[in-house]
Design a protein around this motif. Structure first.
Motif, PDB file in Angstrom:
ATOM      1  N   MET A 125      45.015  23.476 118.247  1.00  0.00           N
ATOM      2  CA  MET A 125      45.411  22.795 117.021  1.00  0.00           C
ATOM      3  C   MET A 125      44.923  21.350 116.948  1.00  0.00           C
ATOM      4  SD  MET A 125      49.250  24.300 116.400  1.00  0.00           S
ATOM      5  CE  MET A 125      49.268  23.710 114.702  1.00  0.00           C
ATOM      6  N   VAL A 126      44.666  20.726 118.095  1.00  0.00           N
ATOM      7  CA  VAL A 126      44.135  19.357 118.100  1.00  0.00           C
ATOM      8  C   VAL A 126      42.611  19.438 118.086  1.00  0.00           C
ATOM      9  CG1 VAL A 126      44.073  17.150 119.307  1.00  0.00           C
ATOM     10  CG2 VAL A 126      46.150  18.543 119.377  1.00  0.00           C
ATOM     11  N   HIS A 127      42.005  18.918 117.037  1.00  0.00           N
ATOM     12  CA  HIS A 127      40.552  19.031 116.883  1.00  0.00           C
ATOM     13  C   HIS A 127      39.796  18.245 117.951  1.00  0.00           C
ATOM     14  CE1 HIS A 127      41.398  21.136 113.321  1.00  0.00           C
ATOM     15  NE2 HIS A 127      41.401  20.143 112.441  1.00  0.00           N
ATOM     16  N   GLN A 128      38.533  18.623 118.130  1.00  0.00           N
ATOM     17  CA  GLN A 128      37.617  17.858 118.963  1.00  0.00           C
ATOM     18  C   GLN A 128      37.248  16.564 118.228  1.00  0.00           C
ATOM     19  OE1 GLN A 128      34.602  20.807 120.884  1.00  0.00           O
ATOM     20  NE2 GLN A 128      35.136  21.646 118.886  1.00  0.00           N
ATOM     21  N   LEU A 170      32.041  17.829 120.916  1.00  0.00           N
ATOM     22  CA  LEU A 170      31.127  16.859 120.366  1.00  0.00           C
ATOM     23  C   LEU A 170      30.612  15.922 121.443  1.00  0.00           C
ATOM     24  CD1 LEU A 170      33.015  15.858 117.086  1.00  0.00           C
ATOM     25  CD2 LEU A 170      31.152  17.496 117.344  1.00  0.00           C
ATOM     26  N   THR A 171      29.365  15.458 121.266  1.00  0.00           N
ATOM     27  CA  THR A 171      28.782  14.526 122.222  1.00  0.00           C
ATOM     28  C   THR A 171      29.346  13.134 121.973  1.00  0.00           C
ATOM     29  OG1 THR A 171      26.748  15.801 122.289  1.00  0.00           O
ATOM     30  CG2 THR A 171      26.642  13.531 123.072  1.00  0.00           C
ATOM     31  N   PRO A 172      29.936  12.501 122.978  1.00  0.00           N
ATOM     32  CA  PRO A 172      30.530  11.186 122.762  1.00  0.00           C
ATOM     33  C   PRO A 172      29.472  10.112 122.581  1.00  0.00           C
ATOM     34  CG  PRO A 172      30.622  11.740 125.082  1.00  0.00           C
ATOM     35  CD  PRO A 172      30.088  12.952 124.372  1.00  0.00           C
ATOM     36  N   ILE A 173      29.811   9.050 121.859  1.00  0.00           N
ATOM     37  CA  ILE A 173      28.943   7.889 121.748  1.00  0.00           C
ATOM     38  C   ILE A 173      29.164   7.010 122.971  1.00  0.00           C
ATOM     39  CG2 ILE A 173      28.512   5.784 120.417  1.00  0.00           C
ATOM     40  CD1 ILE A 173      29.189   7.328 117.914  1.00  0.00           C
ATOM     41  N   ALA A 214      32.906   8.253 117.543  1.00  0.00           N
ATOM     42  CA  ALA A 214      32.950   7.642 116.213  1.00  0.00           C
ATOM     43  C   ALA A 214      34.147   8.119 115.407  1.00  0.00           C
ATOM     44  CB  ALA A 214      31.663   7.945 115.455  1.00  0.00           C
ATOM     45  N   GLY A 215      34.997   8.975 116.009  1.00  0.00           N
ATOM     46  CA  GLY A 215      36.178   9.468 115.308  1.00  0.00           C
ATOM     47  C   GLY A 215      35.942  10.701 114.467  1.00  0.00           C
ATOM     48  N   ARG A 216      34.734  11.262 114.493  1.00  0.00           N
ATOM     49  CA  ARG A 216      34.459  12.477 113.730  1.00  0.00           C
ATOM     50  C   ARG A 216      35.093  13.682 114.428  1.00  0.00           C
ATOM     51  NH1 ARG A 216      28.071  11.395 113.651  1.00  0.00           N
ATOM     52  NH2 ARG A 216      28.662  11.251 115.861  1.00  0.00           N
ATOM     53  N   THR A 217      35.688  14.593 113.649  1.00  0.00           N
ATOM     54  CA  THR A 217      36.407  15.733 114.233  1.00  0.00           C
ATOM     55  C   THR A 217      35.772  17.054 113.818  1.00  0.00           C
ATOM     56  OG1 THR A 217      37.964  15.810 112.377  1.00  0.00           O
ATOM     57  CG2 THR A 217      38.593  14.480 114.287  1.00  0.00           C
TER      58      THR A 217
END
Length: 210
Positions: free
Chosen positions: A56-59, A2-5, A63-66
């Motif tokens: 197992m650890v999501h991206q 994911l693109t970081p904020i 904003a905390g979206r996974t």
């Protein structure tokens, strides 16, 4: 990924901007992490194979979206082996293990099973991972190992020993039948060829075996 904020503070100074760029680069590097096995390719007496795994650890974005990771295919797994001797306990679907991410492209080494040039210029990529198993898994139902002070071998199948000779230096307690294709000896007495003394007609018992 994911693109970081972007944090507004990152533009507050050249130092903050440089830190933001470094953090962005570091976030793109594949790191050792826990994975779950999705498929196993080759097992048993075949040469060491590969597994397909999912991290197992999501991206996660700023904003905390996974978002879950996709599957990493063809990851070589670990087997304890020295020369032609090995202890075989290959991975199974659903196992939880870890991946070690190599610094360079190992695709040519995987294909050749020999020293080779890097397959590309990629570095620290999840595609160049190695799998080791045995983390956070449930209690086993089949096992070889110490339970308290005793060594247990528990299996749902046969316990097969294929050796030129087997020496056992202890008392043996057997619950069940013993089937032997050859002779069985106790000391110098053969089960197949021993004789009995004191044999005579009638209802008397024979003497002991010789």
């Amino acid at each position: 990924m994911l693109t970081p904020i972007i944090n507004p503070a990152d533009g507050g100074s050249s130092f903050n901007a440089q830190n933001a760029a470094i953090r962005r680069i570091l976030s793109m590097i594949g790191a050792d992490t826990l994975v779950k096995v999705q498929a196993v390719h080759a097992s048993g007496l075949a040469p060491v194979g590969t597994v397909d795994v999912q991290i197992m650890v999501h991206q996660q974005d700023g904003a905390g979206r996974t978002v879950p990771h996709g599957t990493i295919y063809g990851v070589p797994y670990f087997r304890l082996q020295g020369g032609q001797r090995a202890i075989i306990c290959d991975p199974a679907v659903g196992d939880i293990g870890a991946i070690i991410v190599c610094g360079r492209d190992i695709s040519s080494v995987k294909a050749n099973r020999a020293p080779s040039a890097p397959g590309s210029f990629r570095q620290h990529d999840y595609a160049d991972a190695l799998y080791i198993g045995g983390f956070l898994n449930a209690a086993p139902t089949e096992y070889i190992g110490w339970v308290g002070g005793d060594v247990y071998v528990k299996t749902a199948g046969k316990f097969v020993v294929d050796a030129a000779e087997c020496d056992i230096n202890c008392a043996v307690n057997v619950q069940g039948d013993i089937i032997a294709s050859g002779d069985v000896k106790a000391g110098s007495i053969s089960l197949q060829n021993h004789k009995h003394s004191g044999v005579q007609p009638g209802s008397g018992n024979t003497g002991g075996p010789e």
